[in-house]
Design an enzyme around this catalytic site. Structure first.
Site, mmCIF file in Angstrom:
data_model
loop_
_atom_site.group_PDB
_atom_site.id
_atom_site.type_symbol
_atom_site.label_atom_id
_atom_site.label_comp_id
_atom_site.label_asym_id
_atom_site.label_seq_id
_atom_site.Cartn_x
_atom_site.Cartn_y
_atom_site.Cartn_z
ATOM 1 C CD GLU A 21 -3.103 1.548 2.194
ATOM 2 O OE1 GLU A 21 -3.151 0.731 2.207
ATOM 3 O OE2 GLU A 21 -2.368 2.498 3.628
ATOM 4 C CG PHE A 23 0.954 8.336 1.954
ATOM 5 C CD1 PHE A 23 0.516 9.194 1.273
ATOM 6 C CD2 PHE A 23 1.868 7.495 2.544
ATOM 7 C CE1 PHE A 23 2.465 9.887 1.958
ATOM 8 C CE2 PHE A 23 2.641 7.868 3.349
ATOM 9 C CZ PHE A 23 3.135 9.056 2.760
ATOM 10 C CG HIS A 79 -7.526 2.765 -0.610
ATOM 11 N ND1 HIS A 79 -7.337 2.515 0.178
ATOM 12 C CD2 HIS A 79 -6.488 2.081 -1.572
ATOM 13 C CE1 HIS A 79 -5.728 1.945 0.677
ATOM 14 N NE2 HIS A 79 -6.041 1.189 -0.499
ATOM 15 C CB ALA A 130 -17.616 1.686 3.843
ATOM 16 C CB THR A 429 25.986 -0.233 -25.908
ATOM 17 O OG1 THR A 429 27.399 0.011 -24.206
ATOM 18 C CG2 THR A 429 27.699 -1.111 -26.629
ATOM 19 C CB SER A 432 24.680 -5.234 -25.626
ATOM 20 O OG SER A 432 24.325 -5.194 -24.347
ATOM 21 C CB THR A 522 12.938 -9.769 -28.566
ATOM 22 O OG1 THR A 522 12.227 -9.935 -27.547
ATOM 23 C CG2 THR A 522 13.436 -7.558 -28.212
#
Length: 598
Positions: A21, A23, A79, A130, A429, A432, A522
Site C-alpha cells: 500500500e 499513499f 481506494h 462504505a 552502447t 545489448s 523480440t
C-alpha cells in the site's frame, strides 16, 4: 485482471502472494519519487499495489493509479472514499477509473471531518458509509470492478458491530477483505474464526505494518486504537531514539508475524503498509522468499507484459525500447491491436510522435538537472569524457543514462567487460544482449516463458558511433569472416546504411515450449528502427544537453555528437558459435595502432 482471480491462480500454484500500500504525496516532486519506488518494488512481482485516497484527493489517487496500471506492469487497487461525497461525484471517479482500464477498487467510508468521532449524512445524495458505496458500485457498474473492503480485527468502536457491518458489505457485493493493521497474530486468528461464524467466506488478507519510526508508530497505534503487546513496547524502549535500529526492529517484527501467518496457512498472502518506504518492504519480502518463491519465479516474456486488458495478447515488441519500455507503451497506447505471434506490417499502426511526455527518465524523476549532472558530469569537455560516462554506466558507477532507465540486466552484465572496452573506444552502447543457444526456460539469467522450454537469442548491440567508426564497421562486414553480422545505421538527418538484403523484421529472441508454437517476443525491424531513432537522438539534447548552459562547451559538445554520430544496431545470426565483439576488437586494435604510429 481482477485481484480475486489472481489470488485463486496463486493458490492453485501453491504460492503465497503479497501486496503493497502507498499513499499519494502532496507535491509533484514527491509523487515522481514515489513512482520510482513503486517501479523498483514492482520488480519483486507483488500481486497488486494499492493507492490510498484522503478525502478530496481522488484526482491525485486516480492519476497515480493510471500511471502504475499503464507503465509498471502490475495490478493496482484504487481506494475510493465516499464520506461527504455525492453519488454523482463518485460515479465520475469510478467511470474515469473504468475508462483507464482499472478494474479493482477498495471501497471505504473515509476519514470523518477533523475533530469529529462520527459522520452524519448532510444531504440525501451523500453516502453514509462504505456499505452504501459497495451497493452503489455494484448497481452502477455491475461486475466490472473487483471490490475490496476493510476489516477491523480489533474493531474501531464496537467489535461485534464491525463484524455485522463487514457481513453487510460482503452481502452487497464485496469480493475480499484487507484488515487494518495489528501486532498480535492471535487477534487475526480470532477475527477469521468470527468471520467464518458470521458466514463470511471471501478471502481475508492480513494488513502488516512494519514499524518505521518510534513517534510515528505511537501516533498510528493511538489513532487506530490498536493494542501493542508488551514485548514490542519493551523491545522499542531502549532503541526509540535510534531510527536505524527501530527500522531493523520493525523489519524483524513484521517478518516474524508474516512468517507465522503463512507457515500455519492462516492466510494465502499479506498486504504491507509501506508508508511509501522501499527498503523495509523489500527486506521483509526477501525474508519470506520460502513462501513467495521469488527465487523460482521467472518472466513470462523477456520484457514485462502490460496488465492492460487491450494488451493482454501482446507478445512481440521491437528490441529498441528494451531499456525504455514506458516510452514504448506511451507511444503505442492508442493502437487498436497489438502484435501477437508475429510483428507484421508496421506501415499501418502509427507510433505517437516523440514529445516530452515520452521522456519518462529516472534522472528527471529523481532530481532533474542536479541529479543528471552528478551522474554524467558537471562539465564534460571532450568526446572521451562522454565515452567514460557510458563506461561508468556499464560498470555500475552511473545508475542511469537517458536511454537506460535502470541498471544493466543480469544477462547483459555477463558481457560487461567487453562492453566496457568498446564504450571507452567510442562505441556508445545503449542496448545489448549476448547470444544464447537453448538455455532452459527456468535459467536464472536468460529464462522466460513456460517451464520445460528452451530459449534462444542472437547477440545484439545497439550503439552510437562516429562516421569514421561506422565506416570501419561497414568495411569489415564485407569480409566472409563477418558474414553472420547484419547492421542498420542512421543519423539524425535520416541518412541510413544497411547490409540487410530483405529489409524485413527478424527475431532476435525466441523460445520453444512443449505444446506451443515457437514464440518470438523480440524483433529487429528496419522500419521501426527509423521511428526509434527520432527518440534516441532527441535524448541527447532533451535528456542530456539541456542540463548545461546553452553557451557552454558541454552543451556544444553533446549537440555535436547528436548532429554527427550514427545510431547503429548489429545482429549476429550465429547464435551457436558467434562472437559479435570480434569486429570491434579488430577496429579498436587498428585505431590504437594508428595512435601509436602517430
Amino acid at each position: 485482471m481482477k485481484i480475486v482471480d489472481k489470488m485463486a491462480a496463486y493458490k492453485a500454484e501453491g504460492k503465497a502472494y503479497f501486496s503493497f500500500e502507498f499513499f499519494p504525496p502532496r507535491t509533484e516532486r514527491a509523487q515522481k519519487n514515489l513512482q520510482v519506488r513503486i517501479e523498483n518494488l514492482s520488480e519483486t512481482s507483488p500481486l497488486f499495489v494499492s493507492m490510498t485516497c484522503s478525502n478530496g484527493q481522488h484526482d491525485v489517487t486516480l492519476k497515480l493509479c493510471r500511471i502504475i496500471h499503464k507503465f509498471c506492469g502490475i495490478e493496482v487497487l484504487m481506494h475510493v472514499t465516499c464520506v461527504g461525497r455525492s453519488r454523482e461525484s463518485v460515479r465520475e471517479i469510478l467511470q474515469s477509473a473504468k475508462d483507464s482500464g482499472i478494474s479493482n477498487v477498495l471501497a471505504l467510508r473515509g476519514d470523518t471531518p477533523t475533530g469529529k468521532e462520527s459522520y452524519t449524512q448532510e444531504h440525501p445524495e451523500q453516502f453514509q458509509n462504505a456499505t452504501e458505496l459497495v451497493q452503489f458500485i455494484r448497481a452502477e457498474f455491475g461486475d466490472h470492478f473487483c471490490i475490496g473492503v476493510s476489516g477491523y480485527p480489533e474493531g474501531r468502536l464496537n467489535y461485534k458491530d464491525e463484524l455485522k457491518i463487514l457481513k453487510e458489505k460482503i452481502e452487497c457485493g464485496a469480493d475480499f477483505v484487507i484488515t487494518q493493521l495489528f501486532f498480535q497474530n492471535a487477534v487475526f486468528y480470532q477475527f477469521k474464526r468470527d468471520c467464518k461464524t458470521m458466514g463470511i467466506t471471501v478471502p481475508i488478507i492480513p494488513g502488516i505494518f512494519p514499524i518505521q519510526g518510534y513517534s510515528q508508530f505511537q501516533k498510528v497505534t493511538k489513532y487506530l486504537k490498536v493494542e501493542v503487546p508488551e514485548r514490542i513496547k519493551k523491545g522499542l524502549e531502549p532503541i526509540k531514539s535510534d531510527d536505524a535500529k527501530v527500522k531493523t526492529f520493525g523489519i524483524d517484527q513484521a517478518a516474524k508475524m508474516s512468517e507465522e501467518l503463512l507457515r500455519i496457512k492462516a492466510c494465502d498472502g499479506i498486504h504491507m503498509y509501506t508508508l511509501n518506504l522501499e527498503r523495509s518492504a523489500r527486506s521483509i519480502i526477501k525474508e519470506l522468499d520460502y513462501y513467495f518463491k521469488l527465487s523460482e519465479s521467472h518472466r513470462p516474456l523477456p520484457w514485462k507484459p502490460s496488465v492492460e486488458d487491450k494488451r493482454s495478447l501482446e507478445d512481440v515488441r521491437p528490441i529498441f525500447w528494451a531499456n525504455r519500455p514506458k516510452s514504448y507503451v506511451a507511444r503505442t497506447h492508442e493502437w487498436d491491436e497489438f502484435p501477437n505471434g508475429r510483428w507484421g506490417d508496421m506501415t499501418s499502426p502509427a507510433f505517437r510522435d516523440v514529445d516530452e511526455t515520452h521522456f519518462y527518465m529516472r534522472g528527471a524523476l529523481l532530481g532533474g538537472d542536479k541529479e543528471r549532472k552528478k551522474a554524467w558530469g558537471e562539465a564534460p569537455l571532450t568526446e572521451q569524457d562522454i565515452y567514460e560516462v557510458f563506461a561508468k554506466y556499464i560498470d555500475g558507477k552511473v545508475k542511469f543514462l537517458p536511454w537506460c532507465e535502470s541498471a544493466l540486466h543480469l544477462e547483459t552484465s555477463m558481457i560487461k567487460d567487453k562492453l566496457l572496452k568498446i564504450n571507452r573506444a567510442g562505441f556508445l552502447t545503449i542496448n545489448s544482449q549476448p547470444r544464447v543457444n537453448a538455455a532452459s526456460s527456468s535459467d536464472s539469467s536468460f529464462g522466460w516463458g513456460p517451464p520445460n522450454g528452451h530459449v534462444y537469442q542472437k547477440a545484439y548491440i545497439e550503439f552510437f558511433a562516429s562516421p569514421n567508426n561506422l565506416s570501419k564497421i561497414m568495411s569489415k562486414c564485407k569480409a566472409d569472416k563477418f558474414s553472420s553480422l547484419t547492421y542498420h545505421a542512421i543519423d539524425v538527418k535520416g541518412n541510413s546504411y544497411s547490409n540487410c538484403k530483405t529489409g524485413k523484421a527478424a527475431a532476435v529472441t525466441w523460445g520453444v515450449f512443449p505444446g506451443r508454437e515457437v514464440i518470438q517476443p523480440t524483433i529487429v525491424d528496419p522500419e521501426t528502427f527509423k521511428i526509434w531513432k527520432d527518440e534516441a537522438f532527441a535524448l541527447w539534447t532533451f535528456g542530456w544537453a539541456s542540463i548545461y548552459d546553452e553557451s557552454s562547451e558541454s552543451y556544444d559538445l553533446i549537440h555535436d555528437i547528436h548532429d554527427e554520430y550514427f545510431l547503429v544496431n548489429i545482429v549476429d545470426s550465429d547464435f551457436v558459435n558467434g562472437n559479435i565483439f570480434e569486429i570491434f576488437d579488430q577496429i579498436i586494435a587498428t585505431n590504437e595502432s594508428s595512435k601509436f604510429i602517430k
